[in-house]
Design a protein around this motif. Structure first.
Motif, PDB file in Angstrom:
ATOM      1  N   UNK A 101     -19.094  19.351 -10.044  1.00  0.00           N
ATOM      2  CA  UNK A 101     -19.814  18.224 -10.609  1.00  0.00           C
ATOM      3  C   UNK A 101     -18.934  17.104 -11.127  1.00  0.00           C
ATOM      4  N   UNK A 102     -17.693  17.053 -10.691  1.00  0.00           N
ATOM      5  CA  UNK A 102     -16.783  15.994 -11.135  1.00  0.00           C
ATOM      6  C   UNK A 102     -17.049  14.696 -10.382  1.00  0.00           C
ATOM      7  N   UNK A 103     -17.508  14.821  -9.135  1.00  0.00           N
ATOM      8  CA  UNK A 103     -17.876  13.664  -8.314  1.00  0.00           C
ATOM      9  C   UNK A 103     -19.151  13.992  -7.551  1.00  0.00           C
ATOM     10  N   UNK A 104     -19.923  12.965  -7.254  1.00  0.00           N
ATOM     11  CA  UNK A 104     -21.044  13.154  -6.338  1.00  0.00           C
ATOM     12  C   UNK A 104     -20.516  13.091  -4.911  1.00  0.00           C
ATOM     13  N   UNK A 105     -21.313  13.555  -3.973  1.00  0.00           N
ATOM     14  CA  UNK A 105     -20.909  13.488  -2.567  1.00  0.00           C
ATOM     15  C   UNK A 105     -20.689  12.043  -2.130  1.00  0.00           C
ATOM     16  N   UNK A 106     -21.545  11.127  -2.594  1.00  0.00           N
ATOM     17  CA  UNK A 106     -21.403   9.707  -2.223  1.00  0.00           C
ATOM     18  C   UNK A 106     -20.113   9.132  -2.788  1.00  0.00           C
ATOM     19  N   UNK A 107     -19.785   9.462  -4.029  1.00  0.00           N
ATOM     20  CA  UNK A 107     -18.538   8.976  -4.627  1.00  0.00           C
ATOM     21  C   UNK A 107     -17.333   9.493  -3.851  1.00  0.00           C
ATOM     22  N   UNK A 108     -17.386  10.753  -3.482  1.00  0.00           N
ATOM     23  CA  UNK A 108     -16.273  11.351  -2.742  1.00  0.00           C
ATOM     24  C   UNK A 108     -16.094  10.683  -1.388  1.00  0.00           C
ATOM     25  N   UNK A 109     -17.178  10.479  -0.657  1.00  0.00           N
ATOM     26  CA  UNK A 109     -17.073   9.888   0.679  1.00  0.00           C
ATOM     27  C   UNK A 109     -16.541   8.459   0.615  1.00  0.00           C
ATOM     28  N   UNK A 110     -16.977   7.690  -0.383  1.00  0.00           N
ATOM     29  CA  UNK A 110     -16.486   6.324  -0.522  1.00  0.00           C
ATOM     30  C   UNK A 110     -14.996   6.331  -0.868  1.00  0.00           C
TER      31      UNK A 110
ATOM     32  N   UNK B 151      -9.890  19.958  -1.463  1.00  0.00           N
ATOM     33  CA  UNK B 151      -9.881  19.420  -2.821  1.00  0.00           C
ATOM     34  C   UNK B 151     -11.208  18.727  -3.128  1.00  0.00           C
ATOM     35  N   UNK B 152     -11.720  17.942  -2.185  1.00  0.00           N
ATOM     36  CA  UNK B 152     -12.986  17.249  -2.404  1.00  0.00           C
ATOM     37  C   UNK B 152     -14.140  18.205  -2.595  1.00  0.00           C
ATOM     38  N   UNK B 153     -14.103  19.319  -1.884  1.00  0.00           N
ATOM     39  CA  UNK B 153     -15.144  20.332  -2.021  1.00  0.00           C
ATOM     40  C   UNK B 153     -15.158  20.897  -3.450  1.00  0.00           C
ATOM     41  N   UNK B 154     -13.983  21.122  -3.997  1.00  0.00           N
ATOM     42  CA  UNK B 154     -13.882  21.627  -5.369  1.00  0.00           C
ATOM     43  C   UNK B 154     -14.470  20.620  -6.354  1.00  0.00           C
TER      44      UNK B 154
ATOM     45  N   UNK C  52      -8.161   6.504   2.858  1.00  0.00           N
ATOM     46  CA  UNK C  52      -7.677   6.525   4.233  1.00  0.00           C
ATOM     47  C   UNK C  52      -7.261   5.145   4.710  1.00  0.00           C
ATOM     48  N   UNK C  53      -7.954   4.097   4.236  1.00  0.00           N
ATOM     49  CA  UNK C  53      -7.569   2.727   4.607  1.00  0.00           C
ATOM     50  C   UNK C  53      -6.195   2.392   4.041  1.00  0.00           C
TER      51      UNK C  53
ATOM     52  N   UNK D  48       0.835  -1.185   0.000  1.00  0.00           N
ATOM     53  CA  UNK D  48       0.000   0.000   0.000  1.00  0.00           C
ATOM     54  C   UNK D  48       0.887   1.259   0.000  1.00  0.00           C
ATOM     55  N   UNK D  49       0.355   2.352  -0.552  1.00  0.00           N
ATOM     56  CA  UNK D  49       1.108   3.596  -0.614  1.00  0.00           C
ATOM     57  C   UNK D  49       0.189   4.757  -0.268  1.00  0.00           C
ATOM     58  N   UNK D  50       0.771   5.796   0.318  1.00  0.00           N
ATOM     59  CA  UNK D  50       0.039   7.013   0.612  1.00  0.00           C
ATOM     60  C   UNK D  50      -0.021   7.845  -0.664  1.00  0.00           C
ATOM     61  N   UNK D  51      -1.194   8.295  -1.018  1.00  0.00           N
ATOM     62  CA  UNK D  51      -1.372   9.099  -2.230  1.00  0.00           C
ATOM     63  C   UNK D  51      -2.200  10.338  -1.908  1.00  0.00           C
ATOM     64  N   UNK D  52      -1.960  11.398  -2.667  1.00  0.00           N
ATOM     65  CA  UNK D  52      -2.861  12.534  -2.606  1.00  0.00           C
ATOM     66  C   UNK D  52      -4.215  12.090  -3.153  1.00  0.00           C
ATOM     67  N   UNK D  53      -5.269  12.743  -2.702  1.00  0.00           N
ATOM     68  CA  UNK D  53      -6.605  12.349  -3.116  1.00  0.00           C
ATOM     69  C   UNK D  53      -6.750  12.379  -4.641  1.00  0.00           C
ATOM     70  N   UNK D  54      -6.223  13.410  -5.278  1.00  0.00           N
ATOM     71  CA  UNK D  54      -6.320  13.500  -6.730  1.00  0.00           C
ATOM     72  C   UNK D  54      -5.642  12.340  -7.443  1.00  0.00           C
ATOM     73  N   UNK D  55      -4.461  11.949  -6.954  1.00  0.00           N
ATOM     74  CA  UNK D  55      -3.760  10.803  -7.539  1.00  0.00           C
ATOM     75  C   UNK D  55      -4.588   9.538  -7.381  1.00  0.00           C
TER      76      UNK D  55
END
Length: 282
Positions: A101-110, A93-96, A116-117, A1-8
């Protein structure tokens, strides 16, 4: 596993296109101005004064506002004013992504939960690798310093990604290695692919890509390593302890540096300029 920025992470999962990622990153950059930019915009500093403070940050591990106050360019109230303005403009970043309209709130939360895992797993590997390591303090300092200097000098984010069993062996990787002789030897190295090295060099020297050739990019990587090594040495050696650093070796390569070390640890780092490796040994 690796730590990534959310965008990556979202790009790798196919939830964002590269064009969407670049668009969102640009919006985030506009929403996260540096204090120097805000000070110039507000008429509190001119561009030359802001650059003087930025240049001081290359040598000193201090915040922009602290250096500005030391130089008598800003007072405490003005620094607080700039910090409040910076905070008011900042967007996650997620708010942007959801606003555009790039992601829904449900997609972002999942996606956030899954990211994070992965982060927790990678950070557990990191803690296990450092626990009891002879260079535990030096490794942690090198990573922390790299992250700070990417933010302050390169105006880009950087973070730990994963522990490597050994440095990558690709022949085209660009590397810089420094050896310091003190009460105990310290080895430190950086390596990246050519494209990331050029990105780092352009950010480090504030130049456009067309002005950066391979030799200049290699030299810039060595200068960045000099900065990182300087802070690690300052924070690990006694004030009165002498030491002798070598100039950056741009030909050795991280695998060869690791072979010289009695103890070494290599970590993968991720940044907005690309991925790179950091090795610390003795």
């Amino acid at each position: 596993m690796a730590v990534k920025f959310l965008g990556q992470y979202l790009l790798e999962q196919g939830l964002l296109t590269r064009e969407q990622l670049l668009e969102a990153l640009e919006v985030q950059r506009q929403c996260s101005p540096m204090l120097g930019e805000l000070a110039v915009e507000a008429g509190l500093l001119d561009a030359r004064q802001a650059q003087t403070i930025n240049d001081r940050q290359r040598q000193e591990d201090k915040r922009f506002g602290d250096i500005a106050a030391e130089l008598g360019l800003l007072d405490a109230a003005q620094v607080d004013q700039l910090l409040a303005l910076q905070k008011s403009r900042r967007k996650l970043f997620g708010e942007i992504l959801t606003e555009r309209g790039m992601l829904t709130r449900a997609q972002l939360e999942q996606a956030l939960a899954e990211q994070q895992a992965e982060r927790a797993s990678a950070e557990q590997d990191y803690r296990q690798a450092l626990a009891g390591h002879p260079l535990e303090r030096e490794i942690a300092l090198a990573i922390d310093t790299a992250n700070k200097q990417f933010t302050r000098i390169l105006k880009s984010r950087s973070q730990f990604s994963a522990v490597r069993d050994a440095p990558l062996e690709q022949v085209d990787r660009v590397s810089a290695c420094i050896e310091v002789e003190a009460s105990r030897r310290l080895l430190i190295g950086l390596a990246a692919d050519p494209a990331t090295t050029r990105q780092i060099a352009c950010a480090f020297m504030r130049i456009k890509p067309e002005r950066c050739d391979d030799e200049l990019a290699r030299d810039a990587l060595g200068e960045l390593l000099n900065v990182i090594m300087g802070y690690v040495i300052r924070d690990t050696l006694a004030d009165d302890e002498g030491y002798t650093p070598s100039p950056p070796d741009l030909d050795l390569g991280l695998p060869a540096l690791a072979a010289k070390a009695d103890h070494a640890l290599t970590v993968a780092m991720t940044s907005e300029l690309g991925e790179f490796e950091l090795l610390v040994g003795r």
